[in-house]
Scaffold this motif. Structure first.
Motif, PDB file in Angstrom:
ATOM      1  N   THR A 146      36.377  40.620  28.204  1.00  9.48           N
ATOM      2  CA  THR A 146      37.231  39.984  29.205  1.00  9.48           C
ATOM      3  C   THR A 146      36.884  38.495  29.237  1.00  9.48           C
ATOM      4  O   THR A 146      35.736  38.137  29.489  1.00  9.48           O
ATOM      5  CB  THR A 146      37.002  40.605  30.597  1.00  9.48           C
ATOM      6  OG1 THR A 146      37.220  42.015  30.526  1.00  9.48           O
ATOM      7  CG2 THR A 146      37.935  39.991  31.622  1.00  9.48           C
ATOM      8  N   PRO A 147      37.841  37.633  28.982  1.00  8.95           N
ATOM      9  CA  PRO A 147      37.541  36.194  28.997  1.00  8.95           C
ATOM     10  C   PRO A 147      37.020  35.758  30.375  1.00  8.95           C
ATOM     11  O   PRO A 147      37.587  36.146  31.402  1.00  8.95           O
ATOM     12  CB  PRO A 147      38.895  35.541  28.694  1.00  8.95           C
ATOM     13  CG  PRO A 147      39.688  36.606  28.001  1.00  8.95           C
ATOM     14  CD  PRO A 147      39.242  37.901  28.615  1.00  8.95           C
ATOM     15  N   PRO A 148      35.939  34.979  30.428  1.00 10.79           N
ATOM     16  CA  PRO A 148      35.399  34.526  31.716  1.00 10.79           C
ATOM     17  C   PRO A 148      36.429  33.835  32.602  1.00 10.79           C
ATOM     18  O   PRO A 148      36.341  33.910  33.819  1.00 10.79           O
ATOM     19  CB  PRO A 148      34.265  33.579  31.309  1.00 10.79           C
ATOM     20  CG  PRO A 148      33.811  34.120  29.985  1.00 10.79           C
ATOM     21  CD  PRO A 148      35.083  34.577  29.309  1.00 10.79           C
ATOM     22  N   VAL A 149      37.438  33.189  32.009  1.00 16.63           N
ATOM     23  CA  VAL A 149      38.461  32.545  32.836  1.00 16.63           C
ATOM     24  C   VAL A 149      39.257  33.570  33.637  1.00 16.63           C
ATOM     25  O   VAL A 149      39.796  33.247  34.697  1.00 16.63           O
ATOM     26  CB  VAL A 149      39.402  31.643  32.005  1.00 16.63           C
ATOM     27  CG1 VAL A 149      38.639  30.468  31.399  1.00 16.63           C
ATOM     28  CG2 VAL A 149      40.128  32.433  30.934  1.00 16.63           C
ATOM     29  N   VAL A 150      39.321  34.798  33.156  1.00 15.83           N
ATOM     30  CA  VAL A 150      39.994  35.858  33.912  1.00 15.83           C
ATOM     31  C   VAL A 150      39.194  36.160  35.175  1.00 15.83           C
ATOM     32  O   VAL A 150      39.749  36.269  36.267  1.00 15.83           O
ATOM     33  CB  VAL A 150      40.182  37.129  33.049  1.00 15.83           C
ATOM     34  CG1 VAL A 150      40.681  38.294  33.882  1.00 15.83           C
ATOM     35  CG2 VAL A 150      41.126  36.839  31.880  1.00 15.83           C
ATOM     36  N   PHE A 151      37.862  36.279  35.042  1.00 17.51           N
ATOM     37  CA  PHE A 151      37.017  36.502  36.215  1.00 17.51           C
ATOM     38  C   PHE A 151      37.112  35.323  37.184  1.00 17.51           C
ATOM     39  O   PHE A 151      37.116  35.504  38.397  1.00 17.51           O
ATOM     40  CB  PHE A 151      35.559  36.735  35.795  1.00 17.51           C
ATOM     41  CG  PHE A 151      35.321  38.048  35.116  1.00 17.51           C
ATOM     42  CD1 PHE A 151      35.392  39.241  35.830  1.00 17.51           C
ATOM     43  CD2 PHE A 151      35.018  38.104  33.769  1.00 17.51           C
ATOM     44  CE1 PHE A 151      35.166  40.458  35.214  1.00 17.51           C
ATOM     45  CE2 PHE A 151      34.788  39.320  33.140  1.00 17.51           C
ATOM     46  CZ  PHE A 151      34.866  40.501  33.863  1.00 17.51           C
ATOM     47  N   GLN A 152      37.196  34.115  36.635  1.00 18.80           N
ATOM     48  CA  GLN A 152      37.322  32.934  37.485  1.00 18.80           C
ATOM     49  C   GLN A 152      38.637  32.986  38.260  1.00 18.80           C
ATOM     50  O   GLN A 152      38.656  32.757  39.474  1.00 18.80           O
ATOM     51  CB  GLN A 152      37.256  31.659  36.648  1.00 18.80           C
ATOM     52  CG  GLN A 152      37.381  30.383  37.483  1.00 18.80           C
ATOM     53  CD  GLN A 152      37.121  29.137  36.658  1.00 18.80           C
ATOM     54  OE1 GLN A 152      36.181  29.094  35.886  1.00 18.80           O
ATOM     55  NE2 GLN A 152      37.954  28.127  36.830  1.00 18.80           N
ATOM     56  N   ALA A 153      39.724  33.299  37.586  1.00 24.39           N
ATOM     57  CA  ALA A 153      41.035  33.341  38.240  1.00 24.39           C
ATOM     58  C   ALA A 153      41.110  34.449  39.293  1.00 24.39           C
ATOM     59  O   ALA A 153      41.718  34.259  40.348  1.00 24.39           O
ATOM     60  CB  ALA A 153      42.129  33.532  37.197  1.00 24.39           C
ATOM     61  N   ILE A 154      40.489  35.579  39.008  1.00 22.65           N
ATOM     62  CA  ILE A 154      40.582  36.715  39.927  1.00 22.65           C
ATOM     63  C   ILE A 154      39.556  36.643  41.050  1.00 22.65           C
ATOM     64  O   ILE A 154      39.879  36.886  42.217  1.00 22.65           O
ATOM     65  CB  ILE A 154      40.431  38.045  39.155  1.00 22.65           C
ATOM     66  CG1 ILE A 154      41.614  38.227  38.188  1.00 22.65           C
ATOM     67  CG2 ILE A 154      40.332  39.234  40.107  1.00 22.65           C
ATOM     68  CD1 ILE A 154      41.449  39.372  37.222  1.00 22.65           C
ATOM     69  N   TYR A 155      38.296  36.293  40.711  1.00 27.96           N
ATOM     70  CA  TYR A 155      37.201  36.379  41.684  1.00 27.96           C
ATOM     71  C   TYR A 155      36.680  35.029  42.166  1.00 27.96           C
ATOM     72  O   TYR A 155      35.818  34.978  43.043  1.00 27.96           O
ATOM     73  CB  TYR A 155      36.036  37.180  41.095  1.00 27.96           C
ATOM     74  CG  TYR A 155      36.443  38.546  40.611  1.00 27.96           C
ATOM     75  CD1 TYR A 155      36.857  39.531  41.505  1.00 27.96           C
ATOM     76  CD2 TYR A 155      36.433  38.851  39.257  1.00 27.96           C
ATOM     77  CE1 TYR A 155      37.248  40.788  41.062  1.00 27.96           C
ATOM     78  CE2 TYR A 155      36.814  40.104  38.807  1.00 27.96           C
ATOM     79  CZ  TYR A 155      37.227  41.061  39.705  1.00 27.96           C
ATOM     80  OH  TYR A 155      37.617  42.299  39.256  1.00 27.96           O
ATOM     81  N   GLY A 156      37.106  33.938  41.538  1.00 28.41           N
ATOM     82  CA  GLY A 156      36.642  32.629  41.959  1.00 28.41           C
ATOM     83  C   GLY A 156      35.263  32.265  41.451  1.00 28.41           C
ATOM     84  O   GLY A 156      34.652  31.325  41.941  1.00 28.41           O
ATOM     85  N   VAL A 157      34.747  32.992  40.463  1.00 25.45           N
ATOM     86  CA  VAL A 157      33.443  32.646  39.897  1.00 25.45           C
ATOM     87  C   VAL A 157      33.614  31.519  38.881  1.00 25.45           C
ATOM     88  O   VAL A 157      34.708  31.310  38.354  1.00 25.45           O
ATOM     89  CB  VAL A 157      32.774  33.877  39.226  1.00 25.45           C
ATOM     90  CG1 VAL A 157      32.530  34.975  40.240  1.00 25.45           C
ATOM     91  CG2 VAL A 157      33.611  34.389  38.071  1.00 25.45           C
ATOM     92  N   ASN A 158      32.559  30.821  38.605  1.00 26.81           N
ATOM     93  CA  ASN A 158      32.588  29.730  37.642  1.00 26.81           C
ATOM     94  C   ASN A 158      32.588  30.325  36.232  1.00 26.81           C
ATOM     95  O   ASN A 158      31.629  30.979  35.821  1.00 26.81           O
ATOM     96  CB  ASN A 158      31.375  28.819  37.859  1.00 26.81           C
ATOM     97  CG  ASN A 158      31.376  27.642  36.926  1.00 26.81           C
ATOM     98  OD1 ASN A 158      31.287  27.799  35.709  1.00 26.81           O
ATOM     99  ND2 ASN A 158      31.468  26.447  37.499  1.00 26.81           N
TER     100      ASN A 158
END
Length: 192
Positions: A146-158
């Motif tokens: 899962t691309p980290p930008v997906v986690f950023q977009a969904i969860y607000g993590v860096n």
């Protein structure tokens, strides 16, 4: 992979029928001589139409990584040692944990996120599935693919910080923890 279904009656009538199998000839995963998994599915014994078995050996502190089976229920039987088997109930969001010793079992419903830790050396578990070609989705695959930008977009993590944290996960894990030489720095651990 598609496993052909055979007519069980025809298989049982076959002059080539063999109802015995040595699991040692079918390794699924091997970390080292104390931590490995053997398997038996319809590929090894075609008469096993709705059944497969994983034979799991772990030493203390080792685990089968968090995963789920989209196509099978699992019955985990404790042969020896002691394990902590945990799962996430998707209906209540409660983590259920069971400390098991022989001859205790744990039932894991299809598609439930679950994992197991060995609490003692020489822990031996049998995972029995109601599917002849059990599938597994591993947490390490979900995290690394899962691309980290997906986690950023969904969860607000860096995304860049998360990418750095997840960078040591560069392949499917199946059984952890990583060897000390595989860990770039000591980040702590879970003790059971």
């Amino acid at each position: 992979m598609s496993i052909p279904m055979y007519n069980t009656t025809d298989l049982l009538r076959s002059s080539a029928l063999n109802l015995a199998f040595d699991l040692r000839t079918a390794p699924f995963f091997r970390k080292n001589s104390q931590n490995f998994i053997l398997q038996q599915t319809v590929e090894q014994m075609p008469v096993m139409q709705n059944l497969s078995v994983f034979d799991v050996y772990m030493s203390r502190g080792h685990s089968v990584e968090a995963h789920w089976h989209p196509n099978a229920n699992e019955l985990l039987y404790t042969v020896s040692g002691e394990a902590i088997v945990s799962m996430l109930n998707p209906f209540t969001q409660q983590v259920l944990s069971y400390r098991v010793t022989p001859p205790q079992t744990v039932y894991i419903p299809q598609a439930w996120w679950h994992w197991a830790f060995a609490a003692t050396d020489q822990t031996h578990l049998l995972a029995i599935f109601d599917n002849n070609a059990t599938q597994a989705i591993y947490g390490s695959d979900v995290l690394r693919k899962t691309p980290p930008v997906v986690f950023q977009a969904i969860y607000g993590v860096n995304a860049s910080q998360l990418a750095e944290v997840l960078s040591p996960i560069n392949q499917r894990v199946i059984m952890g923890p990583p060897s000390p030489s595989d860990i770039p720095q000591n980040r702590g651990g879970v003790n059971y």
